[in-house]
Design an enzyme around this catalytic site. Structure first.
Site, PDB file in Angstrom:
ATOM      1  N   ASP A   1      -1.973 -60.575 -31.790  1.00 39.69           N
ATOM      2  CA  ASP A   1      -1.602 -60.064 -33.369  1.00 39.69           C
ATOM      3  C   ASP A   1      -2.815 -59.377 -33.785  1.00 39.69           C
ATOM      4  O   ASP A   1      -3.973 -59.456 -33.025  1.00 39.69           O
ATOM      5  CB  ASP A   1      -1.248 -61.299 -33.912  1.00 39.69           C
ATOM      6  CG  ASP A   1      -0.470 -60.980 -35.211  1.00 39.69           C
ATOM      7  OD1 ASP A   1      -0.328 -59.721 -35.563  1.00 39.69           O
ATOM      8  OD2 ASP A   1      -0.116 -61.959 -35.956  1.00 39.69           O
TER       9      ASP A   1
ATOM     10  N   ASP B   1      -0.167 -54.302 -39.685  1.00 37.20           N
ATOM     11  CA  ASP B   1       0.794 -53.920 -40.646  1.00 37.20           C
ATOM     12  C   ASP B   1       0.238 -54.563 -42.064  1.00 37.20           C
ATOM     13  O   ASP B   1      -0.764 -55.172 -41.973  1.00 37.20           O
ATOM     14  CB  ASP B   1       2.174 -54.565 -40.263  1.00 37.20           C
ATOM     15  CG  ASP B   1       2.029 -56.176 -39.942  1.00 37.20           C
ATOM     16  OD1 ASP B   1       1.074 -56.368 -39.236  1.00 37.20           O
ATOM     17  OD2 ASP B   1       2.770 -56.903 -40.109  1.00 37.20           O
TER      18      ASP B   1
ATOM     19  N   CYS C   1      11.761 -89.933 -28.920  1.00 35.72           N
ATOM     20  CA  CYS C   1      11.710 -88.791 -28.201  1.00 35.72           C
ATOM     21  C   CYS C   1      11.325 -89.203 -26.725  1.00 35.72           C
ATOM     22  O   CYS C   1      10.624 -90.125 -26.257  1.00 35.72           O
ATOM     23  CB  CYS C   1      10.346 -87.993 -28.703  1.00 35.72           C
ATOM     24  SG  CYS C   1      10.008 -86.727 -27.779  1.00 35.72           S
TER      25      CYS C   1
ATOM     26  N   CYS D   1      10.226 -87.210 -24.350  1.00 37.42           N
ATOM     27  CA  CYS D   1       9.146 -86.292 -23.759  1.00 37.42           C
ATOM     28  C   CYS D   1       8.034 -87.356 -23.166  1.00 37.42           C
ATOM     29  O   CYS D   1       8.079 -88.255 -23.408  1.00 37.42           O
ATOM     30  CB  CYS D   1       8.520 -85.315 -24.997  1.00 37.42           C
ATOM     31  SG  CYS D   1       6.971 -86.053 -25.630  1.00 37.42           S
TER      32      CYS D   1
ATOM     33  N   CYS E   1       5.659 -89.279 -25.294  1.00 36.78           N
ATOM     34  CA  CYS E   1       6.185 -90.327 -25.852  1.00 36.78           C
ATOM     35  C   CYS E   1       6.530 -91.299 -24.878  1.00 36.78           C
ATOM     36  O   CYS E   1       6.572 -92.442 -24.964  1.00 36.78           O
ATOM     37  CB  CYS E   1       7.394 -89.932 -26.606  1.00 36.78           C
ATOM     38  SG  CYS E   1       6.954 -88.941 -28.121  1.00 36.78           S
TER      39      CYS E   1
HETATM   40  N1  GUN Z   1       1.791 -63.566 -38.454  1.00 35.33           N
HETATM   41  C1  GUN Z   1       2.295 -64.078 -39.283  1.00 35.33           C
HETATM   42  N2  GUN Z   1       2.939 -63.003 -40.260  1.00 35.33           N
HETATM   43  C2  GUN Z   1       2.627 -61.812 -39.828  1.00 35.33           C
HETATM   44  C3  GUN Z   1       2.774 -60.472 -40.401  1.00 35.33           C
HETATM   45  O1  GUN Z   1       3.581 -60.445 -41.396  1.00 35.33           O
HETATM   46  N3  GUN Z   1       2.183 -59.492 -39.533  1.00 35.33           N
HETATM   47  C4  GUN Z   1       1.421 -59.884 -38.458  1.00 35.33           C
HETATM   48  N4  GUN Z   1       1.017 -58.805 -37.862  1.00 35.33           N
HETATM   49  N5  GUN Z   1       1.225 -61.108 -37.989  1.00 35.33           N
HETATM   50  C5  GUN Z   1       1.717 -62.242 -38.579  1.00 35.33           C
HETATM   51 ZN    ZN Z   2       7.646 -86.972 -27.778  1.00 32.97          ZN
END
Ligand code: GUN
Ligand code: ZN
Length: 651
Positions: A87, A122, A272, A274, A277
């Site tokens: 990201d 963005d 749970c 898993c 747990c």
């Molecule tokens: N992570 C959580 N929301 C967003 C978003 O609107 N844009 C980007 N690039 N990463 C995110």
């Molecule tokens: Zn669990």
């Protein structure tokens, strides 16, 4: 490349090809915080089955180890063999107000570390941004998306959809972004909605975005990592989720469950199964962040598997409705869906395997039932009769349950018969059509469902052309019928059923087109039901026992193509493809030029050349929007090829 294997609602089971293996969707990309990786990335792959993870290029780029990361590449740095999405820092700009990096810089860094999917920078549109401000967010996001495309090189790009709560902006942004050379479209700006449990707004945002998005591209929902929202978000067509929830909640001493969140110290028995747990006492789990994080990851991946299974079973609507009981805000979100039925209905298959189960009053508003009621108004013409005799909801198939009383009534009165079902009115001759015949409803219905059934019925009955309607209340109703609609009525139920189903399935006028001539039936020895319909000796239709819809035969297709003008009922293919379809080969989306916007997945369709020459009968697997978007996959399974018409028209 993204390929779709199965579908339900707008959800799909797909495969996303990457340079680091295949990613089966829907799935969760766990967030790895490079400063605080609580579960080692290698373990995410081996112990949790993660095929993709997401980490933050903005944070990595600022870290002292930046040069080492570039040298090693992100996969080796993290020790993760699967696909890595990075990201860009847009989320940090939401948290901190700004980031000191440009789109070009973050793109260059993501390329340098060999991310499989890199994200453009963005502009995070806050839910509170007014239309003016959100439009500016969108314009700048689109400008940067274009720039990112020009900079992406070999790296697959994630393009973001912004626009706040403004449906028009979301749709515009989605359309523009997905028309660019991006591999994944990501719906952004929704974290504030998720944090505040504003799931109804989330539904509006996803639907508005999906209206503009290219259906052939995978859709990521940024920041959605709570199992509570997976069924609903997947139902609306989100394929990928990412979240740090598992780690954030663990740090906070909280456990995720498919139906919500609990403080670990309040949990005596997690219920749970898993590995965490099962292996540790609850006190130990509650005391250790790592164990909580691992449980949370298991819960998330378990919820994802449950969604995938529901898609395979055709029960994702059911899962989303059942899960809505887990939180009132989710119930509001599910109740919002009916306001978008015109769009959602486009993606609904004509039928599913097995019975439709009543979950709650919301069930009656599912798009498949909305479609049934709409077609009743638009395509069904009731046979002439003085009045309408109405039976209450009850055992199905209705025609079998009430056969005896219907006979009695028709001996003394000129009435037609319908059932006031919980899904809306069902004229008796359509009671075999899915899901009217295969439905499981409780005997005692709640008031909201009964009231809705009443409204659905009244809306239809007002325009159905009967001078009165009478509810069957037992034998005494016969006396009333004698006085109000004296006379008798002889009904050929088979003929009525065939005609009504034809109009209902193909459109008003289809019964006339298909059934003009001498009609005869082949009756199934097993079920006693109509199986094949012949007209003038030609096999025109087959009635499917499983769902009560017709399979169209070549002779039927010829009749429909003469009676209905293009583009109705048609899939128009490229000239080159025509000879293949005549030989019975399937229709690939890539070769579809156009199609009837009314075609739904599972519908019978006419495959025609650009000059509207019939070349095959097929069963569609996609709607028009999808046929035009996909470059891969089968758009329709050809049932029968049709040879070129001889020069003199045939009877
Ligand atoms: N992570 C959580 N929301 C967003 C978003 O609107 N844009 C980007 N690039 N990463 C995110
Ligand atoms: Zn669990």
């Amino acid at each position: 490349m993204f390929e779709i294997r199965e579908r339900d609602g707008l959800a799909r089971i797909g495969v996303l090809e990457t340079a680091h293996g295949r990613v089966a969707t829907p799935t969760l990309a766990p967030v790895v915080n490079p400063n605080r990786p609580i579960v080692p990335p290698g373990d995410l792959a081996t112990r949790f089955g993660a095929q993709i993870l997401i980490t933050n290029a903005y944070i990595l780029g600022k870290s002292p180890g930046r040069d080492a990361i570039v040298r090693l590449g992100i996969h080796q740095f993290l020790g993760f063999p699967g696909a890595v999405m990075t990201d860009s820092g847009a989320f940090q700009s939401h948290v901190y107000g700004d980031v000191d990096v440009t789109n070009a810089e973050v793109m260059a860094f993501q390329k340098a570390i060999h991310a499989d999917f890199g994200t453009m920078l963005d502009v995070f549109s806050e839910p509170g941004h007014d239309h003016n401000r959100a439009a500016k967010d969108v314009d700048e996001t689109l400008r940067r998306a274009q720039e990112a495309v020009s900079l992406r090189g070999e790296m697959a790009l994630v393009g973001a959809v912004q626009g706040g709560l403004h449906a028009d902006l979301r749709e515009r942004c989605a359309r523009s972004v997905s028309s660019l050379d991006v591999a994944v479209c990501a719906i952004g700006g929704v974290v504030p909605l998720l944090e505040a449990y504003r799931f109804r707004d989330l539904v509006r945002v996803i639907i508005a975005s999906k209206k503009g998005l290219d259906p052939a591209k995978p859709v990521h929902l940024f920041g959605a990592g709570h199992p509570l929202v997976f069924p609903l978000a997947a139902l609306l067509g989100c394929d990928l989720f990412d979240s740090a929830s598992y780690a954030k909640y663990a740090r906070d001493g909280r456990m995720l469950f498919p139906d919500g969140t609990r403080r670990a110290s309040d949990v005596r028995e997690s219920g749970c199964l898993c590995p965490v747990c099962m292996a540790h006492p609850m006190e130990k789990i509650a005391a250790e962040e790592i164990l909580l994080a691992e449980h949370n990851l298991h819960a998330c991946f378990g919820a994802i598997r449950e969604v995938r299974q529901a898609i395979v079973e055709g029960d994702l609507w059911g899962l989303a409705e059942r899960r809505a009981r887990a939180h009132p805000a989710l119930l509001d979100a599910v109740r919002e869906l009916r306001r978008h039925n015109e769009f959602l209905e486009e993606f609904e298959p004509v039928s599913r395997h097995g019975a439709l189960h009543y979950v709650g009053p919301e069930t009656a508003h599912r798009p498949i039932l909305h479609r049934f009621r709409r077609r009743l108004a638009e395509r069904y013409s009731a046979p002439p009769a003085k009045g309408l005799l109405v039976f209450p909801e009850g055992g199905r198939p209705f025609s079998e349950r009430i056969a005896h009383v219907v006979d009695q009534a028709l001996q003394v009165a000129d009435v037609h018969i319908a059932v006031k079902s919980v899904w809306g009115p069902v004229p008796l001759e359509l009671d075999h059509v899915w899901p009217m015949c295969q439905t499981i409803v409780p005997e005692a219905l709640d008031l909201e469902a009964l009231e809705a059934a009443e409204v659905f019925f009244r809306e239809w009955a007002a325009g159905a052309g009967f001078s009165f309607g009478l509810l069957w209340e037992g034998e005494t109703t016969l006396d009333e019928l004698r006085t109000r609609a004296p006379g008798a009525r002889t009904v050929d139920w088979s003929a009525l059923r065939i005609r009504a189903t034809a109009d209902f399935q193909f459109g008003r006028g289809a019964a006339d087109a298909l059934l003009t001539g001498t009609v005869s039936y082949v009756i199934s020895k097993n079920t006693g039901k109509i199986r094949n319909v012949h007209v003038n000796g030609e096999h025109v239709l087959s009635l499917r026992a499983e769902d009560g819809w017709f399979t169209l035969k070549a002779a039927g297709a010829r009749r429909l193509s003469n009676a209905f003008p293009a583009p109705q009922l048609r899939i128009v293919v490229e000239d080159d493809a025509v000879p293949f379809h005549r030989e019975g080969k399937n229709v690939f989306a890539k070769f579809v030029r156009d199609a009837d916007p009314e075609i739904r997945p599972g519908d019978e369709a006419l495959v025609v050349s650009p000059d509207d020459e019939l070349c095959a009968v097929a069963q569609a697997t996609m709607n028009r929007r999808e046929m035009l978007a996909f470059k891969r996959g089968v758009a329709a399974h050809v049932r029968e090829g049709v040879p070129p018409a001889p020069s003199a028209p045939r009877r």
